[in-house]
Each structure stands twice: as structure tokens, then as C-alpha cells.
Design a protein around this motif. Structure first.
Motif, PDB file in Angstrom:
ATOM      1  N   THR A  92    -108.580 -11.594  73.746  1.00 16.18           N
ATOM      2  CA  THR A  92    -107.393 -11.498  74.594  1.00 16.18           C
ATOM      3  C   THR A  92    -106.282 -10.761  73.861  1.00 16.18           C
ATOM      4  OG1 THR A  92    -108.017 -13.704  75.313  1.00 16.18           O
ATOM      5  CG2 THR A  92    -105.929 -12.880  76.133  1.00 16.18           C
ATOM      6  N   TYR A  98    -118.158 -12.481  78.423  1.00 15.67           N
ATOM      7  CA  TYR A  98    -116.835 -11.935  78.740  1.00 15.67           C
ATOM      8  C   TYR A  98    -116.919 -10.427  78.954  1.00 15.67           C
ATOM      9  CZ  TYR A  98    -111.871 -10.803  77.749  1.00 15.67           C
ATOM     10  OH  TYR A  98    -110.592 -10.333  77.788  1.00 15.67           O
ATOM     11  N   GLU A 131    -106.934  -7.031  73.814  1.00 12.02           N
ATOM     12  CA  GLU A 131    -106.604  -6.379  75.080  1.00 12.02           C
ATOM     13  C   GLU A 131    -105.111  -6.081  75.166  1.00 12.02           C
ATOM     14  OE1 GLU A 131    -107.994  -8.484  78.710  1.00 12.02           O
ATOM     15  OE2 GLU A 131    -109.917  -7.927  77.798  1.00 12.02           O
ATOM     16  N   ARG A 132    -104.328  -7.085  74.768  1.00 16.82           N
ATOM     17  CA  ARG A 132    -102.876  -6.920  74.832  1.00 16.82           C
ATOM     18  C   ARG A 132    -102.408  -5.825  73.890  1.00 16.82           C
ATOM     19  NH1 ARG A 132    -101.347 -12.288  73.683  1.00 16.82           N
ATOM     20  NH2 ARG A 132    -102.513 -13.368  75.269  1.00 16.82           N
ATOM     21  N   PRO A 151    -112.672 -15.812  71.636  1.00 18.94           N
ATOM     22  CA  PRO A 151    -111.997 -15.431  72.886  1.00 18.94           C
ATOM     23  C   PRO A 151    -110.511 -15.130  72.673  1.00 18.94           C
ATOM     24  CG  PRO A 151    -113.512 -17.239  73.282  1.00 18.94           C
ATOM     25  CD  PRO A 151    -113.487 -17.033  71.795  1.00 18.94           C
ATOM     26  N   ALA A 152    -109.834 -15.897  71.814  1.00 24.81           N
ATOM     27  CA  ALA A 152    -108.401 -15.643  71.578  1.00 24.81           C
ATOM     28  C   ALA A 152    -108.191 -14.260  70.961  1.00 24.81           C
ATOM     29  CB  ALA A 152    -107.815 -16.720  70.668  1.00 24.81           C
TER      30      ALA A 152
END
Ligand code: AMP
Length: 216
Positions: free
Chosen positions: A96, A187, A99-100, A92-93
Motif C-alpha cells: 500500500t 493482491y 502504491e502511494r 500488505p502494508a
């Protein structure tokens, strides 16, 4: 706008094989985190040595170094139109962080083909896999052997069995996948980006379904 495709699925489902085919037919860059680690290892870099200590155990390389490696890779000119991400994100990290970083390239994850297969098939596939030294072209001792034993059809380099494709390590990698990567299925499903594809079908069939999902 650039296009980014994330290939999700357990080890042995066929992500690498499909990524190589998809890269050719879409002209997008193929970015494989595993290949990047193996390349670093071949070149004896610090990152390569660090990665090896995790890869040999079937564990994931820490997020911070993995994320940095991918950021550097997709900043290169051949990724201007986007990329097919094979093996990243795996936590998950990482998702994220991806995405950034894609915001910086004015893009986003457009599609996540999720290639599935039962565990016994995964073990059989991964543990019979042979990989080419020069460019990571993928073969299977039973299902897709190279024309000449031990030699890559595409570039003539040696094909070898990855250390982490031994049966015990494959089993560990599948466990790690279930624990750390499975949450990404939900997700991306919630984000409406998941295209679930049965990875036990013939290679051509899987490709066809991926391309159909991409057209949509
Ligand atoms: P693969 O070639 O995708 O099967 O990856 C081989 C190995 O490289 C994995 O078992 C991990 O040890 C490491 N690796 C590849 N991608 C990642 C990632 N996104 N995060 C952490 N470790 C990774």
C-alpha cells in the motif's frame, strides 16, 4: 511515465539473479531491499544495526524503516525511468505504501513477475548461494560457481555465504514468506499485474518469460 517492476517470490526462487539480468537489459535501476540493508550493515549505520537483528533471525525488518529506506532510494536520479524492485514489498502494508509513493513519481507498479519453486529447491538454492561483497553478485556453489573459487567474476571482490543463508534460517525465511508475503500474490493477481513464472527452469528461460510478459 516511469516503469516499476516488482519481483515477487520466496527466498531462493531466483529474484536477485533475475533482477540483475533484467536491470541490464531494461536499463532500469535494480533496487534490492536486502542489498540496501546489507550495505547499511557494512557501513555500520543505525539502520544497518537495527536490520541485522531481524535479518539474523530470518524475520522481516519493521515496515516503517523499510518503507522509508525504499522511498529514499527510488527518489534518487538513477530511478527516474523507474526501477526493478527486488524484495520489496514483502507485506500488505508495504504494498500500500509503495502504491502511494509511486503516485508521487507519476507511476505505478506495471508488472509483477511471480517466480515460484518447490520448497526443497528453495532451500537447496538459498543455502548453496554465495554473494559478492562489493555489489551482491550472486553465485551458487553447485549450479553457478564463480570461475575462480571465492572470487567474484564481475568485480573481483570476495564471495561469501550470507549469515541468513544457513539452512535453519532459510527455512524460517520461507515460513515468514508464506505468512507475510503470500497475500501479495493474490493482491497483484486481482490487480491483473501478476505474471507467474516457473522458477525451476533454466535462468535464461525465466528471463525470456519475464521479458515476454514485460512486452505485453
Ligand atoms: P533478501 O536479500 O531479499 O533475501 O533479504 C534479506 C533479509 O532482509 C530478509 O530476510 C529480511 O530480514 C530483510 N528484508 C529484505 N527486504 C525486506 C522487506 N521488504 N521488508 C522487511 N524486511 C526485509
Amino acid at each position: 511515465m516511469p516503469t516499476y517492476i516488482v519481483l515477487l517470490g520466496p527466498p531462493g526462487a531466483g529474484k536477485g539473479t533475475q533482477a540483475q539480468i533484467l536491470a541490464k537489459s531494461t536499463n532500469l535501476a535494480h533496487v534490492s531491499s536486502g542489498d540496501l540493508f546489507r550495505e547499511n550493515l557494512k557501513n555500520q549505520t543505525e539502520l544497518g544495526k537495527l536490520a541485522k537483528s531481524f535479518m539474523d533471525k530470518g524475520e522481516l525488518v519493521p515496515d516503517d524503516v523499510t518503507i522509508k529506506m525504499i522511498r529514499d532510494r527510488i527518489s534518487r536520479p538513477d530511478c527516474e525511468a523507474g526501477a526493478i524492485l527486488d524484495g520489496f514489498p514483502r507485506t500488505p502494508a508495504q504494498a500500500t505504501a509503495l502504491e502511494r509513493m509511486l503516485l508521487d513519481f507519476k507511476g505505478e507498479v506495471n508488472l509483477v513477475p511471480y517466480i515460484t519453486a518447490a520448497e526443497n529447491i528453495l532451500v537447496e538454492r538459498a543455502s548453496g548461494r554465495w554473494t559478492c561483497r562489493a555489489h551482491g553478485h550472486i553465485y551458487h556453489e553447485k549450479f553457478n560457481p564463480p570461475k575462480q573459487a571465492g572470487v567474484c567474476d564481475v568485480d573481483g571482490s570476495e564471495v561469501y555465504q550470507r549469515d541468513d543463508d544457513k539452512v535453519e534460517t532459510v527455512a524460517k525465511r520461507i515460513r515468514v514468506y508464506l505468512e507475510q508475503t503470500m497475500p501479495l500474490v493474490d493482491y497483484y493477481r486481482k490487480a491483473g499485474k501478476l505474471a507467474e513464472i516457473d522458477g525451476t527452469q533454466a535462468v535464461e528461460q525465466v528471463t525470456k518469460q519475464m521479458l515476454a510478459a514485460l512486452k505485453k
